[in-house]
Scaffold this active site. Structure first.
Site, PDB file in Angstrom:
ATOM      1  N   ASP A   1      -2.851  11.636  -1.357  1.00 29.00           N
ATOM      2  CA  ASP A   1      -2.190   9.774  -1.280  1.00 29.00           C
ATOM      3  C   ASP A   1      -3.623   9.271  -1.085  1.00 29.00           C
ATOM      4  O   ASP A   1      -4.380   9.565  -0.796  1.00 29.00           O
ATOM      5  CB  ASP A   1      -1.206  10.281  -0.240  1.00 29.00           C
ATOM      6  CG  ASP A   1      -0.559   8.466  -0.743  1.00 29.00           C
ATOM      7  OD1 ASP A   1      -1.136   7.411  -2.074  1.00 29.00           O
ATOM      8  OD2 ASP A   1      -0.104   7.882   0.441  1.00 29.00           O
ATOM      9  N   SER A   2      -3.886   7.799  -1.621  1.00 25.93           N
ATOM     10  CA  SER A   2      -4.787   7.238  -0.492  1.00 25.93           C
ATOM     11  C   SER A   2      -4.354   7.095   0.483  1.00 25.93           C
ATOM     12  O   SER A   2      -6.227   6.763   0.780  1.00 25.93           O
ATOM     13  CB  SER A   2      -4.877   6.091  -1.809  1.00 25.93           C
ATOM     14  OG  SER A   2      -3.550   4.970  -1.228  1.00 25.93           O
TER      15      SER A   2
ATOM     16  N   CYS B   1       2.261   8.744  -3.595  1.00 29.36           N
ATOM     17  CA  CYS B   1       1.383   7.504  -4.045  1.00 29.36           C
ATOM     18  C   CYS B   1       2.596   7.133  -5.451  1.00 29.36           C
ATOM     19  O   CYS B   1       2.100   7.517  -6.369  1.00 29.36           O
ATOM     20  CB  CYS B   1       0.395   7.428  -4.553  1.00 29.36           C
ATOM     21  SG  CYS B   1      -0.747   6.345  -4.375  1.00 29.36           S
TER      22      CYS B   1
ATOM     23  N   GLU C   1      -0.268   2.879   8.526  1.00 30.22           N
ATOM     24  CA  GLU C   1      -1.350   2.921   9.022  1.00 30.22           C
ATOM     25  C   GLU C   1      -1.785   2.964  10.233  1.00 30.22           C
ATOM     26  O   GLU C   1      -2.163   3.959  10.912  1.00 30.22           O
ATOM     27  CB  GLU C   1      -2.644   2.689   7.826  1.00 30.22           C
ATOM     28  CG  GLU C   1      -1.779   3.123   6.798  1.00 30.22           C
ATOM     29  CD  GLU C   1      -3.412   4.195   5.867  1.00 30.22           C
ATOM     30  OE1 GLU C   1      -3.796   4.348   6.574  1.00 30.22           O
ATOM     31  OE2 GLU C   1      -2.659   4.809   4.876  1.00 30.22           O
TER      32      GLU C   1
ATOM     33  N   CYS D   1       7.244   2.463  -1.033  1.00 31.65           N
ATOM     34  CA  CYS D   1       6.153   3.476  -1.439  1.00 31.65           C
ATOM     35  C   CYS D   1       5.956   4.226  -0.201  1.00 31.65           C
ATOM     36  O   CYS D   1       7.296   4.316   0.888  1.00 31.65           O
ATOM     37  CB  CYS D   1       4.726   2.349  -1.041  1.00 31.65           C
ATOM     38  SG  CYS D   1       4.005   2.643  -0.094  1.00 31.65           S
TER      39      CYS D   1
ATOM     40  N   HIS E   1       4.491   5.152   1.851  1.00 33.12           N
ATOM     41  CA  HIS E   1       3.712   4.744   3.866  1.00 33.12           C
ATOM     42  C   HIS E   1       5.512   4.091   4.605  1.00 33.12           C
ATOM     43  O   HIS E   1       5.004   4.445   5.821  1.00 33.12           O
ATOM     44  CB  HIS E   1       2.714   3.916   3.748  1.00 33.12           C
ATOM     45  CG  HIS E   1       2.044   3.832   3.412  1.00 33.12           C
ATOM     46  ND1 HIS E   1       0.820   4.328   2.390  1.00 33.12           N
ATOM     47  CD2 HIS E   1       0.571   3.969   4.536  1.00 33.12           C
ATOM     48  CE1 HIS E   1      -0.351   4.200   2.752  1.00 33.12           C
ATOM     49  NE2 HIS E   1      -0.559   4.251   3.567  1.00 33.12           N
TER      50      HIS E   1
END
Length: 249
Positions: free
Chosen positions: A13-14, A77, A154, A185, A187
């Site tokens: 993932d980024s 992602c 994050e 997403c 996240h």
């Protein structure tokens, strides 16, 4: 007796969002070896030109596959999956699994409307609108694109509390309009508990468990409760302070 070699799974993932997918896979298949690679040097991916993203992801993945002897790649992602997946599959001789917004399963259980909560890049991408056209089963789909939710996830992993008032403000456009929400997403499952607090009557759907089952299917692995836990390694493309890699406990 020497432990038999286990397949190695690369989760990419980024940022840290792919950890939500990693958690589901390793919960199902704990004995496998796992490498988590996040491209924090280029985060966030939604702001990169398409060709830049293709070149960058293919280079990082192919190098690590060769060096680490990876058996299967999971692109955790949505942005990278919708753009880079065909290119990776064309050059790698191992399985590559991607993630897409779970529009189809969400539409099956929705009685009112589906909300797709994703990044701005995902909600505007043609691929996403094709998914809605083909798999929404005639249900209305409300689109909400937010980069702030990515940052919240994050920040939570770094120890910050999620501001529920701010979260409610971000989600205001879909409040009282939907009964099922797709966390589009990787996240977002990291703040699933907080999203559920803001949307208590809404069923939340993500792709994590489905991806884990797909990895199990492709590797032909079964869950062995008493087998030793495999290796856990996390790598980053940019320095984390003075360390370039950390072991995931």
């Amino acid at each position: 007796m020497t432990k038999a070699a286990q397949p190695t799974v690369l989760v990419f993932d980024s940022g840290v969002g792919g950890l939500s997918v990693y958690q589901e896979i390793q919960a199902l298949l704990p004995s496998l070896d796992y490498i988590y690679l996040f491209d924090n040097e280029a985060y966030p991916y939604g702001e990169l030109p398409k060709q830049t993203l293709i070149d960058r992801v293919t280079r990082l993945i192919t190098q690590l596959v060769e060096v680490q002897g990876v058996d299967i790649v999971v692109i955790a992602c949505n942005t990278a999956s919708t753009i880079v997946l065909p290119h990776l599959r064309a050059i790698l001789n191992i399985p590559v699994v991607g993630v897409v917004p779970a529009i189809k399963p969400a539409s099956v259980i929705a009685s009112k409307a589906v909300g797709l909560i994703a990044t701005p890049a995902t909600v505007t991408r043609e691929y996403t609108h094709d998914l809605i056209r083909d798999f929404a089963n005639g249900k209305s789909v409300e689109l909400l694109g937010s980069t702030r939710l990515v940052d919240m996830a994050e920040e939570k992993l770094r120890g910050a509390a999620v501001d529920l008032d701010e979260l409610k403000h971000v989600l205001t456009p879909i409040l009282n309009k939907i009964d099922v929400a797709v966390l589009g997403c990787t996240h977002f499952p990291l703040i699933k508990e907080e999203i559920q607090m803001v949307l208590p009557e809404v069923t939340l759907v993500d792709s994590g468990k489905a991806i884990a089952r797909r990895v199990q299917e492709l590797l032909g692995e079964v869950r062995i409760e008493d087998q030793a836990k495999g290796r856990r390694l996390i790598l980053s493309s940019a320095s984390l302070g003075k360390k370039m890699h950390l072991i995931v406990r």
